[in-house]
Design an enzyme around this catalytic site. Structure first.
Site: not given
Ligand SMILES: *Cc1c(COP(=O)(O)O)cnc(C)c1O
Length: 454
Positions: A112, A240, A310
């Protein structure tokens, strides 16, 4: 005075020796002598975040050749549209930098952040994994020949139809953080490999996720028990710390929390094998995070545990430079200042101002014959201006006040460097302006060029 400094994050050893820019990456815009001159009494920019001098020279040339082709008096409608220059070599260097500093952690690039096809292709060939959050992102990555095992569907709240689609395409790795999601997964993809996403302290990060996602440690034991009762396959724990983290502290804290959840899983007889440390890494704070985070992981998790991450912003932020055209100007007679109107704004690539809390720095690229790429003084000077985007909305403001070296004219260009993260990926076509901006590619690393041409 001319002051040139090489940048610390571009180790000289990574710049191919004796490689000529022209040879490394022939520019389609290499044309006859250029009319522009470089300001010789200005200081050369000391350190962009990321980048290296070789890359900057390529970027400079691509920008200059491209803007030289635009004649403001005769170009076709949109001929002066904004465009990006991407140095793909910078993405390659970021990957090497990752490998050097976090060798144990396998990166799964967060699509993204910037789904540029050339970036994705390079990363696919470098062997990274990918973090996808939708059918479209999964399709995009698999269309590059990436096997589904290298994809993590890192979204804790998925549409049922997307879970069925992941099942159909065999994208097994996916996250969850609530009971309802487990029931959905049980129904549509009981063989999935699940990561329990836990909440983190993201209070200092640029973008926070924890009000929306992540199970608190008060609930993790119950969720694990439920997964066990449903005979689902929990393989790991993820977190995250928020995008644009300031330092290592939240990472270390989250690693400790993840250890607690690993222990909870083991206590109910689950065999969890993978830790996913998410994204949040910046370009300029990466080493300082890695040098604390790496040892914290090693301390909490034996080498048999696989560790993935990530990263999004880290890989692409410094690789992209955006050039915009000054389309209009208004003088404010009593204020000795100007309003400048650009052809890109918050509905386009500057959406990062609203969504990613960025404050883009307006740098003069051209003024008449002057060419100012890479000069320190291109974002300072005697002229005060507010800078606006092209749509008719009053919210479309890039900066209320900046200083510029000259009173830029209609037809001049400005640029924004370090503009690859959360910019083009969320640009809209509102009011008929700029989605789908042109990207010109240069490549300051031969190895990356080679990978891309295979
Ligand atoms: C956005 C996002 C990322 C990427 O974050 P960066 O701060 O760009 O590294 C990674 N994982 C998930 C689940 C995300 O939502």
């Amino acid at each position: 005075m001319t002051e040139v400094e090489t940048n610390a994050v571009c180790p000289p050893s990574l710049i191919p020796r004796g490689v000529q820019a022209d040879h490394a990456c022939p520019s389609p815009y290499a044309v006859a002598p250029l009319p522009m001159t470089v300001d010789t009494n200005a200081r050369v920019k000391a350190s962009a975040v990321g980048g290296c001098l070789h890359g900057q020279a390529l970027i400079s040339r691509a920008l200059r050749n491209r803007v030289n082709r635009v004649d403001n008096d005769s170009c076709s409608p949109g001929g002066e549209d904004p465009f990006f220059v991407a140095d793909i070599g910078e993405v390659y260097r970021q990957h090497v930098r990752w490998k050097v500093n976090l060798p144990r952690v396998e990166p799964f690039y967060a699509v993204k952040c910037n789904p540029d096809l050339t970036v994705l292709k390079l990363l696919a060939r470098l062997g990274t994994g990918f973090d996808c959050a939708s059918k479209k992102e999964m399709d995009l990555i698999m269309s590059l020949g990436v096997p589904p095992s290298r994809i993590i569907y890192a979204h804790p709240c998925k549409a049922s139809s997307f879970i069925r689609y992941a099942s159909q395409r065999d994208v097994r790795k996916m996250t969850f953080d609530n009971a309802e999601e487990l029931y959905k997964i049980k129904r549509y993809f009981p063989e999935a490999e699940l990561f329990l996403r836990i909440v983190t302290d993201d209070s200092e990060s640029l973008c926070q996720f924890s009000m929306k996602y992540g199970a608190s440690l008060n609930h993790t034991a119950d969720l694990l028990q439920l997964a066990k009762d449903l005979e689902l396959n929990v393989v790991g724990v993820s977190f995250h710390v928020g995008s644009g983290a300031v330092g290592a502290k939240p990472f270390v804290h989250a690693v400790h929390s993840a250890r607690t959840v690993f222990d909870q899983a083991e206590a109910v007889g689950m065999n969890v094998t993978t830790l996913d440390i998410g994204g949040g890494f910046g370009v300029d704070n990466f080493e300082s995070i890695a040098e604390v985070l790496g040892p914290a992981i090693d301390e909490c998790f034996p080498s048999t545990v696989r560790v993935v991450a990530e990263p999004g912003r880290y890989y692409v932020a410094s690789a992209f430079t955006l050039a915009c055209h000054v389309i209009a100007r208004r003088e404010l007679p009593h204020h000795a200042s100007y309003m400048l109107y650009l052809n890109d704004g918050v509905y386009g690539n500057m959406n990062c101002i609203l969504f990613d809390h960025q404050q883009p720095i307006v740098r003069a690229l051209t003024h008449g014959n002057r060419y100012m790429y890479g000069l320190l003084d291109n974002c300072e000077g005697p002229v005060t201006a507010s800078v606006w985007g092209p749509t008719c909305d009053g919210i479309d403001c890039i900066t209320r006040e900046c200083q510029l070296p000259y009173a830029l004219d209609v037809g001049d260009w400005v640029y924004f460097d370090n503009f690859g993260a959360y910019t083009m990926s969320a640009a809209t076509g509102f009011n008929g302006f700029n989605d789908n901006c042109e990207v010109l590619y240069v490549c300051s690393e031969n190895a990356a060029n080679k990978l891309l041409s295979e």
